[in-house]
Design a protein around this motif. Structure first.
Motif, PDB file in Angstrom:
ATOM      1  N   TYR A   1      -8.487  -9.744   3.753  1.00 31.72           N
ATOM      2  CA  TYR A   1      -9.153 -10.621   4.537  1.00 31.72           C
ATOM      3  C   TYR A   1     -10.185 -11.702   3.639  1.00 31.72           C
ATOM      4  O   TYR A   1     -11.022 -12.191   4.192  1.00 31.72           O
ATOM      5  CB  TYR A   1     -10.117  -9.904   5.653  1.00 31.72           C
TER       6      TYR A   1
ATOM      7  N   LEU B   1       0.856  -1.390  -0.096  1.00 29.33           N
ATOM      8  CA  LEU B   1      -0.115  -0.040   0.156  1.00 29.33           C
ATOM      9  C   LEU B   1       0.913   1.245   0.058  1.00 29.33           C
ATOM     10  O   LEU B   1       0.767   2.186  -0.744  1.00 29.33           O
ATOM     11  CB  LEU B   1      -1.179   0.038   1.454  1.00 29.33           C
TER      12      LEU B   1
ATOM     13  N   ARG C   1       5.998 -11.365   6.250  1.00 25.18           N
ATOM     14  CA  ARG C   1       5.811  -9.912   5.450  1.00 25.18           C
ATOM     15  C   ARG C   1       5.649 -10.284   3.823  1.00 25.18           C
ATOM     16  O   ARG C   1       6.639  -9.920   3.173  1.00 25.18           O
ATOM     17  CB  ARG C   1       7.078  -9.345   5.854  1.00 25.18           C
TER      18      ARG C   1
ATOM     19  N   ASP D   1      -8.181  -3.121  -1.040  1.00 28.25           N
ATOM     20  CA  ASP D   1      -7.534  -3.893   0.122  1.00 28.25           C
ATOM     21  C   ASP D   1      -8.428  -5.257   0.413  1.00 28.25           C
ATOM     22  O   ASP D   1      -9.491  -5.123   1.129  1.00 28.25           O
ATOM     23  CB  ASP D   1      -7.312  -3.181   1.279  1.00 28.25           C
TER      24      ASP D   1
ATOM     25  N   TRP E   1      -8.954   1.212   8.319  1.00 29.17           N
ATOM     26  CA  TRP E   1      -7.835   0.749   8.847  1.00 29.17           C
ATOM     27  C   TRP E   1      -6.780   1.725   9.039  1.00 29.17           C
ATOM     28  O   TRP E   1      -6.627   2.784   8.318  1.00 29.17           O
ATOM     29  CB  TRP E   1      -7.294  -0.453   8.196  1.00 29.17           C
TER      30      TRP E   1
ATOM     31  N   TYR F   1      -3.944   3.636   6.241  1.00 30.34           N
ATOM     32  CA  TYR F   1      -4.199   4.158   5.033  1.00 30.34           C
ATOM     33  C   TYR F   1      -4.117   5.900   4.973  1.00 30.34           C
ATOM     34  O   TYR F   1      -3.048   6.457   4.383  1.00 30.34           O
ATOM     35  CB  TYR F   1      -5.589   4.076   4.499  1.00 30.34           C
TER      36      TYR F   1
ATOM     37  N   LYS G   1      -3.121 -12.788   6.640  1.00 24.14           N
ATOM     38  CA  LYS G   1      -4.286 -13.297   7.496  1.00 24.14           C
ATOM     39  C   LYS G   1      -4.899 -14.574   6.765  1.00 24.14           C
ATOM     40  O   LYS G   1      -5.485 -15.177   7.504  1.00 24.14           O
ATOM     41  CB  LYS G   1      -5.260 -12.002   7.171  1.00 24.14           C
TER      42      LYS G   1
ATOM     43  N   ASN H   1     -11.656  -4.139   8.119  1.00 23.96           N
ATOM     44  CA  ASN H   1     -11.099  -3.931   9.273  1.00 23.96           C
ATOM     45  C   ASN H   1     -11.230  -2.518   9.744  1.00 23.96           C
ATOM     46  O   ASN H   1     -10.915  -1.812   8.774  1.00 23.96           O
ATOM     47  CB  ASN H   1      -9.403  -4.337   9.143  1.00 23.96           C
TER      48      ASN H   1
HETATM   49  N1  PMP Z   1      -5.046  -4.071   5.243  1.00 18.67           N
HETATM   50  C1  PMP Z   1      -5.644  -4.285   6.321  1.00 18.67           C
HETATM   51  C2  PMP Z   1      -7.247  -3.902   6.380  1.00 18.67           C
HETATM   52  C3  PMP Z   1      -5.008  -5.011   7.705  1.00 18.67           C
HETATM   53  O1  PMP Z   1      -5.884  -5.149   8.602  1.00 18.67           O
HETATM   54  C4  PMP Z   1      -3.799  -5.254   7.459  1.00 18.67           C
HETATM   55  C5  PMP Z   1      -3.194  -5.752   8.836  1.00 18.67           C
HETATM   56  N2  PMP Z   1      -2.036  -5.763   9.087  1.00 18.67           N
HETATM   57  C6  PMP Z   1      -3.035  -5.021   6.465  1.00 18.67           C
HETATM   58  C7  PMP Z   1      -3.595  -4.455   5.521  1.00 18.67           C
HETATM   59  C8  PMP Z   1      -1.533  -5.159   6.476  1.00 18.67           C
HETATM   60  O2  PMP Z   1      -1.335  -6.615   6.241  1.00 18.67           O
HETATM   61  P1  PMP Z   1       0.260  -7.304   6.180  1.00 18.67           P
HETATM   62  O3  PMP Z   1       0.316  -7.751   7.602  1.00 18.67           O
HETATM   63  O4  PMP Z   1       0.542  -8.008   5.088  1.00 18.67           O
HETATM   64  O5  PMP Z   1       1.105  -6.029   6.076  1.00 18.67           O
END
Ligand code: PMP
Ligand code: GLU
Length: 394
Positions: A205, A103, A244, A202, A124, A127, A236, A174
């Motif tokens: 999930y 992102l 990572r 995104d 979340w 952003y 997830k 989220n």
């Molecule tokens: N987007 C959302 C909505 C999340 O909840 C998360 C949780 N960390 C992420 C992105 C980032 O995921 P990652 O652990 O793969 O960096």
């Protein structure tokens, strides 16, 4: 030492901060139950760990291709076709260090100073800060419980200006656990089809949808496919938060720009971790089926447990692993000034860690993660009941 002014644009990630605080209290010997962590509690599948080990023993310990090793991008290409009916070529796929870094690269690659990015609230935590860091302007589009905290074309229209460059969509969501239906995405797509707004979708999930199916807005029309950058990953879906690995699929030129940034920052994601992710995408479907069933059971259990708390309002979520009740009445009846204060005191007295809704732009709510055993969740609710009873009777 003089730190740059740019760093003032960022605040530390509140979800990470509370999770770290819970971890520290635990290390100091306290019996902490963390309902704050946005990560599955079980270990990465054994076969996935073995694949990383084997790759390392076989010499995959060197730098690798900047946008990700080819076999992994091919596996992602197959996954997108199989699960989402979306066709991408490997040069439309980018692998980064988790969805979070993916992102980050997207916002840096698309934003000019002053470009606006519409972010529906609740959102979340990362952003907005990432957009600011890339000199963009986060524009928070407020949604309410009336639409299950989902964005509609009517709400979106109130925030679109001639400076709107992008829109962030997150389904399953989220912190709310809400899942956009195909019809809801189609309505948004019909609106967005008339614009050049880039959609950052995104879908981290994706595998955690309990009734119905997951859809991507990129599936809604050819134009949506062109204008959307899909973000996903293994964190997830395969209990791989620490490895990572995240990815993006979308426009070739955007992927190229993100890779240019990658070549001047991390070079490539840890090579053996990419082989681990490759193995995850090769696992047969029974793994994800069981994973989903476990979380569905936990969702039902957590939702029924939550009903034991008085004065709260909560919709039953259909995805992810969060509950996001409105607790403002309860907090007021307990004589706390804010949900933040309630949450802080709860951690101090009962060692239950939760993330207050203010972190997600909704100060009246509280996020409960149920990515832990049902026993632990029940115990946390018991502790919250003890805490609430004490303050209600004061
Ligand atoms: N987007 C959302 C909505 C999340 O909840 C998360 C949780 N960390 C992420 C992105 C980032 O995921 P990652 O652990 O793969 O960096
Ligand atoms: N996404 C998870 C959460 O919201 C993990 C922490 C983070 O990356 O912010 O809790």
């Amino acid at each position: 030492m003089q730190i740059s002014n740019r760093m003032d644009l960022l605040q530390p990630s509140p979800t990470i901060a509370i999770t770290n605080l819970g971890r520290r209290l635990k290390e100091e010997g306290n019996d902490v139950i963390s309902l704050s962590a946005g990560e599955p509690d079980f270990n990465t599948p054994k076969k996935v760990i073995e694949a990383a080990h084997e790759a390392a023993l076989n010499g995959q310990t060197k730098y690798s291709a900047t946008p990700g090793i080819l076999p992994l991008r091919e596996a992602i290409k197959d996954k997108m076709k199989r699960d989402n009916n979306l066709d991408y070529s490997v040069d439309e796929i980018f692998v980064g260090a988790g969805a979070k870094q993916v992102l980050f690269n997207i916002f840096f690659a698309i934003l000019n100073p002053g470009d606006e990015v519409i972010i529906p609230s609740p959102y979340w935590v990362s952003y907005g800060d990432q957009v600011k860091f890339a000199e963009g302007v986060p524009v928070i589009a407020e949604t309410t419980s009336e639409t299950d905290y989902k964005l509609t074309p009517e709400i979106l229209d109130q925030y679109v200006t001639d400076k709107t460059k992008a829109l962030v969509l997150n389904s399953p969501n989220n912190p709310t656990g809400a899942v956009y239906s195909k019809e809801e995405l189609q309505r948004l797509a019909d609106y967005l089809d008339e614009t050049d707004i880039i959609i950052v979708s995104d879908e981290i999930y994706e595998v955690l949808v309990y009734e119905g199916a997951h859809y991507s807005i990129a599936q809604m029309s050819e134009k949506m496919k062109q204008n959307t950058i899909v973000v996903n990953g293994v964190s997830k879906s395969y209990a791989m938060t620490g490895w990572r690995i995240g990815f993006a699929c979308g426009d070739k030129e955007l992927i190229k720009a993100m890779s240019k940034l990658q070549s001047q920052s991390v070079s490539n994601v840890t090579t053996p971790a990419q082989y681990a992710a490759l193995k995850a995408y090769e696992l047969d479907n029974s793994y994800l089926k069981e994973y989903n069933e476990t979380f569905k059971k936990r969702r039902d259990h957590a939702y029924s447990q939550l009903q034991k708390l008085p004065y709260i309002k909560c919709a039953k979520p259909n995805g992810a692993f969060y509950l996001f009740p409105d607790v403002s009445e309860l907090v007021e009846k307990c004589n706390f000034e804010s949900v933040d204060q309630f949450t802080e005191q709860l951690l101090k007295e009962q060692y239950v860690a939760l993330v207050p809704g203010s972190a997600f732009g909704i100060p009246s709510n509280l996020r409960f993660s149920y990515a832990l055993s049902e026993e632990k969740f029940s115990e946390a609710i018991e502790r919250i009941q003890t805490f609430v009873n004490k303050y209600l009777n004061k």
